[in-house]
Design a protein around this motif. Structure first.
Motif, PDB file in Angstrom:
ATOM      1  N   MET A   2       0.846  -1.192   0.000  1.00  0.00           N
ATOM      2  CA  MET A   2       0.000   0.000   0.000  1.00  0.00           C
ATOM      3  C   MET A   2       0.883   1.244   0.000  1.00  0.00           C
ATOM      4  SD  MET A   2      -2.964   1.032   2.738  1.00  0.00           S
ATOM      5  CE  MET A   2      -3.893   2.537   2.520  1.00  0.00           C
ATOM      6  N   THR A   3       0.535   2.228  -0.804  1.00  0.00           N
ATOM      7  CA  THR A   3       1.317   3.442  -0.914  1.00  0.00           C
ATOM      8  C   THR A   3       1.216   4.273   0.346  1.00  0.00           C
ATOM      9  OG1 THR A   3       0.907   3.499  -3.275  1.00  0.00           O
ATOM     10  CG2 THR A   3       1.697   5.518  -2.261  1.00  0.00           C
ATOM     11  N   LYS A   4       2.361   4.716   0.842  1.00  0.00           N
ATOM     12  CA  LYS A   4       2.366   5.555   2.032  1.00  0.00           C
ATOM     13  C   LYS A   4       1.948   6.966   1.680  1.00  0.00           C
ATOM     14  CE  LYS A   4       5.091   6.025   6.204  1.00  0.00           C
ATOM     15  NZ  LYS A   4       6.373   5.721   6.852  1.00  0.00           N
ATOM     16  N   ILE A   5       1.209   7.606   2.570  1.00  0.00           N
ATOM     17  CA  ILE A   5       0.649   8.927   2.309  1.00  0.00           C
ATOM     18  C   ILE A   5       1.476   9.996   3.003  1.00  0.00           C
ATOM     19  CG2 ILE A   5      -1.358  10.411   2.666  1.00  0.00           C
ATOM     20  CD1 ILE A   5      -3.098   7.942   2.518  1.00  0.00           C
ATOM     21  N   GLU A   6       1.800  11.061   2.290  1.00  0.00           N
ATOM     22  CA  GLU A   6       2.446  12.228   2.881  1.00  0.00           C
ATOM     23  C   GLU A   6       1.394  13.207   3.372  1.00  0.00           C
ATOM     24  OE1 GLU A   6       6.185  13.810   1.086  1.00  0.00           O
ATOM     25  OE2 GLU A   6       5.392  12.740  -0.643  1.00  0.00           O
ATOM     26  N   LYS A   7       1.719  13.931   4.432  1.00  0.00           N
ATOM     27  CA  LYS A   7       0.799  14.926   4.968  1.00  0.00           C
ATOM     28  C   LYS A   7       1.474  16.284   5.013  1.00  0.00           C
ATOM     29  CE  LYS A   7      -1.736  11.604   7.726  1.00  0.00           C
ATOM     30  NZ  LYS A   7      -2.192  11.200   9.073  1.00  0.00           N
ATOM     31  N   ARG A   8       0.699  17.316   4.752  1.00  0.00           N
ATOM     32  CA  ARG A   8       1.223  18.673   4.734  1.00  0.00           C
ATOM     33  C   ARG A   8       0.358  19.588   5.580  1.00  0.00           C
ATOM     34  NH1 ARG A   8       4.716  16.073   3.135  1.00  0.00           N
ATOM     35  NH2 ARG A   8       5.830  16.204   1.158  1.00  0.00           N
ATOM     36  N   GLY A   9       0.952  20.522   6.299  1.00  0.00           N
ATOM     37  CA  GLY A   9       0.211  21.451   7.146  1.00  0.00           C
ATOM     38  C   GLY A   9       0.160  22.840   6.554  1.00  0.00           C
ATOM     39  N   GLY A  10      -0.690  23.682   7.127  1.00  0.00           N
ATOM     40  CA  GLY A  10      -0.837  25.039   6.627  1.00  0.00           C
ATOM     41  C   GLY A  10      -1.511  25.946   7.632  1.00  0.00           C
ATOM     42  N   THR A  11      -2.101  27.032   7.157  1.00  0.00           N
ATOM     43  CA  THR A  11      -2.615  28.054   8.064  1.00  0.00           C
ATOM     44  C   THR A  11      -4.084  28.386   7.859  1.00  0.00           C
ATOM     45  OG1 THR A  11      -1.882  29.784   6.525  1.00  0.00           O
ATOM     46  CG2 THR A  11      -0.359  29.150   8.279  1.00  0.00           C
ATOM     47  N   LEU A  12      -4.745  27.751   6.894  1.00  0.00           N
ATOM     48  CA  LEU A  12      -6.152  28.055   6.652  1.00  0.00           C
ATOM     49  C   LEU A  12      -7.044  27.050   7.354  1.00  0.00           C
ATOM     50  CD1 LEU A  12      -6.148  29.089   2.902  1.00  0.00           C
ATOM     51  CD2 LEU A  12      -6.056  30.541   4.903  1.00  0.00           C
ATOM     52  N   GLY A  13      -8.319  27.437   7.578  1.00  0.00           N
ATOM     53  CA  GLY A  13      -9.218  26.567   8.315  1.00  0.00           C
ATOM     54  C   GLY A  13     -10.474  26.229   7.559  1.00  0.00           C
ATOM     55  N   VAL A  14     -11.429  25.654   8.295  1.00  0.00           N
ATOM     56  CA  VAL A  14     -12.726  25.275   7.759  1.00  0.00           C
ATOM     57  C   VAL A  14     -13.785  25.878   8.663  1.00  0.00           C
ATOM     58  CG1 VAL A  14     -12.681  23.085   9.041  1.00  0.00           C
ATOM     59  CG2 VAL A  14     -14.170  23.328   7.047  1.00  0.00           C
ATOM     60  N   GLU A  15     -14.900  26.269   8.085  1.00  0.00           N
ATOM     61  CA  GLU A  15     -15.957  26.891   8.876  1.00  0.00           C
ATOM     62  C   GLU A  15     -17.299  26.258   8.557  1.00  0.00           C
ATOM     63  OE1 GLU A  15     -17.416  30.722   6.385  1.00  0.00           O
ATOM     64  OE2 GLU A  15     -15.380  30.865   7.196  1.00  0.00           O
ATOM     65  N   THR A  16     -18.256  26.467   9.465  1.00  0.00           N
ATOM     66  CA  THR A  16     -19.594  25.927   9.283  1.00  0.00           C
ATOM     67  C   THR A  16     -20.526  27.013   8.779  1.00  0.00           C
ATOM     68  OG1 THR A  16     -20.198  26.424  11.579  1.00  0.00           O
ATOM     69  CG2 THR A  16     -19.285  24.235  11.121  1.00  0.00           C
ATOM     70  N   ARG A  17     -21.448  26.617   7.900  1.00  0.00           N
ATOM     71  CA  ARG A  17     -22.498  27.514   7.422  1.00  0.00           C
ATOM     72  C   ARG A  17     -23.807  26.737   7.397  1.00  0.00           C
ATOM     73  NH1 ARG A  17     -19.556  30.323   2.149  1.00  0.00           N
ATOM     74  NH2 ARG A  17     -17.805  31.257   3.277  1.00  0.00           N
ATOM     75  N   ALA A  18     -24.837  27.290   8.026  1.00  0.00           N
ATOM     76  CA  ALA A  18     -26.138  26.625   8.067  1.00  0.00           C
ATOM     77  C   ALA A  18     -27.192  27.556   7.496  1.00  0.00           C
ATOM     78  CB  ALA A  18     -26.494  26.234   9.496  1.00  0.00           C
ATOM     79  N   ALA A  19     -27.985  27.029   6.551  1.00  0.00           N
ATOM     80  CA  ALA A  19     -29.063  27.814   5.951  1.00  0.00           C
ATOM     81  C   ALA A  19     -30.092  26.864   5.368  1.00  0.00           C
ATOM     82  CB  ALA A  19     -28.524  28.730   4.857  1.00  0.00           C
ATOM     83  N   ASP A  20     -31.376  27.191   5.589  1.00  0.00           N
ATOM     84  CA  ASP A  20     -32.468  26.376   5.045  1.00  0.00           C
ATOM     85  C   ASP A  20     -32.313  24.908   5.408  1.00  0.00           C
ATOM     86  OD1 ASP A  20     -33.528  28.669   3.824  1.00  0.00           O
ATOM     87  OD2 ASP A  20     -32.293  28.370   2.041  1.00  0.00           O
ATOM     88  N   GLU A  21     -31.964  24.672   6.678  1.00  0.00           N
ATOM     89  CA  GLU A  21     -31.833  23.316   7.225  1.00  0.00           C
ATOM     90  C   GLU A  21     -30.707  22.514   6.574  1.00  0.00           C
ATOM     91  OE1 GLU A  21     -35.567  21.353   7.081  1.00  0.00           O
ATOM     92  OE2 GLU A  21     -36.560  22.782   8.428  1.00  0.00           O
ATOM     93  N   LYS A  22     -29.833  23.173   5.831  1.00  0.00           N
ATOM     94  CA  LYS A  22     -28.683  22.498   5.230  1.00  0.00           C
ATOM     95  C   LYS A  22     -27.417  22.945   5.944  1.00  0.00           C
ATOM     96  CE  LYS A  22     -27.209  23.522   1.021  1.00  0.00           C
ATOM     97  NZ  LYS A  22     -27.135  23.575  -0.457  1.00  0.00           N
ATOM     98  N   ARG A  23     -26.586  21.983   6.326  1.00  0.00           N
ATOM     99  CA  ARG A  23     -25.328  22.280   7.012  1.00  0.00           C
ATOM    100  C   ARG A  23     -24.171  22.080   6.036  1.00  0.00           C
ATOM    101  NH1 ARG A  23     -25.433  18.209  11.911  1.00  0.00           N
ATOM    102  NH2 ARG A  23     -25.639  16.822  10.109  1.00  0.00           N
ATOM    103  N   THR A  24     -23.369  23.099   5.870  1.00  0.00           N
ATOM    104  CA  THR A  24     -22.285  23.047   4.893  1.00  0.00           C
ATOM    105  C   THR A  24     -20.970  23.465   5.536  1.00  0.00           C
ATOM    106  OG1 THR A  24     -23.830  23.602   3.121  1.00  0.00           O
ATOM    107  CG2 THR A  24     -21.488  23.846   2.637  1.00  0.00           C
TER     108      THR A  24
END
Length: 204
Positions: free
Chosen positions: A1-23
């Motif tokens: 199985m191929t080994k996976i490399e991982k990379r870090g950074g400075t940006l994030g992820v955020e939540t948005r909820a509208a019309d009963e949909k979570r994104t």
């Protein structure tokens, strides 16, 4: 199985909820940002690197776990696009254990990163500087993930790729038969491409 490399950074992820949909919304990768890969090389992702990949069948996962799918492009629950900043991801979170847990953890700030897995299809190395600079120009995108640990914890495959690249350049310099040079370069490029298998880059 191929080994996976991982990379870090400075940006994030955020939540948005509208019309009963979570994104969940965030950047899995950013363009033209220099990342120091363990002191071995500087890596950048060129604008347009995802242009040929985002229309494919790509899945959204939790922590790169293929068994924890939370979205998919072909179903419309994962939407990918390139803008001037990078690879923008929008994931409609499902009403499942993984989906509900992830939503809670992102809202709390316990999970704040995104990353992606891919095969390199086009790249350039600049060996005129130290450390050398690797520019990723094209990828085959496999997945994007919400991750708890975007990190620089594995450069094994990349180090081997860089060593192969240097060996190819060194071998080319020693070739005295001009007719043999193109064959040697092609062989090294082919072996290098096989080594540069599944990659992961992260931003947080």
């Amino acid at each position: 199985m191929t080994k996976i490399e991982k990379r870090g950074g400075t940006l994030g992820v955020e939540t948005r909820a509208a019309d009963e949909k979570r994104t969940l919304v965030g950047y899995a990768a950013v363009f033209d940002v220099s990342a120091d890969i363990g002191g071995w090389w500087i890596e950048r992702i060129a604008p347009g690197a995802f242009a040929d990949a985002i229309g494919g069948d790509v899945r959204a996962l939790v922590d790169h776990d293929m068994g924890r799918v939370i979205g998919r492009t072909v179903s419309g629950t994962l939407r990918l696009s390139e803008d001037s900043k990078g690879l923008l991801c929008e994931i409609d979170i499902p009403n499942t254990t993984d989906g509900n847990d992830l939503w809670e953890l992102v809202e709390r700030g316990d999970i704040s990163g995104m990353s992606f897995g891919f095969h390199v299809t086009k790249q350039e190395w600049d060996e005129t500087v130290d450390p050398p600079v690797r520019t990723i120009q094209g990828v085959d995108l496999i997945e994007v993930s919400a991750v708890a640990w975007p990190a620089y914890d594995d450069t094994t495959i990349g180090k081997r790729a860089l060593q192969e690249w240097r060996a190819a350049n060194s071998a080319d310099e020693e070739i005295t038969d001009p007719a043999a040079a193109p064959v040697s370069r092609a062989a090294h490029r082919a072996r290098l491409k096989m080594d540069l298998d599944l990659r992961v880059r992260s931003t947080r």
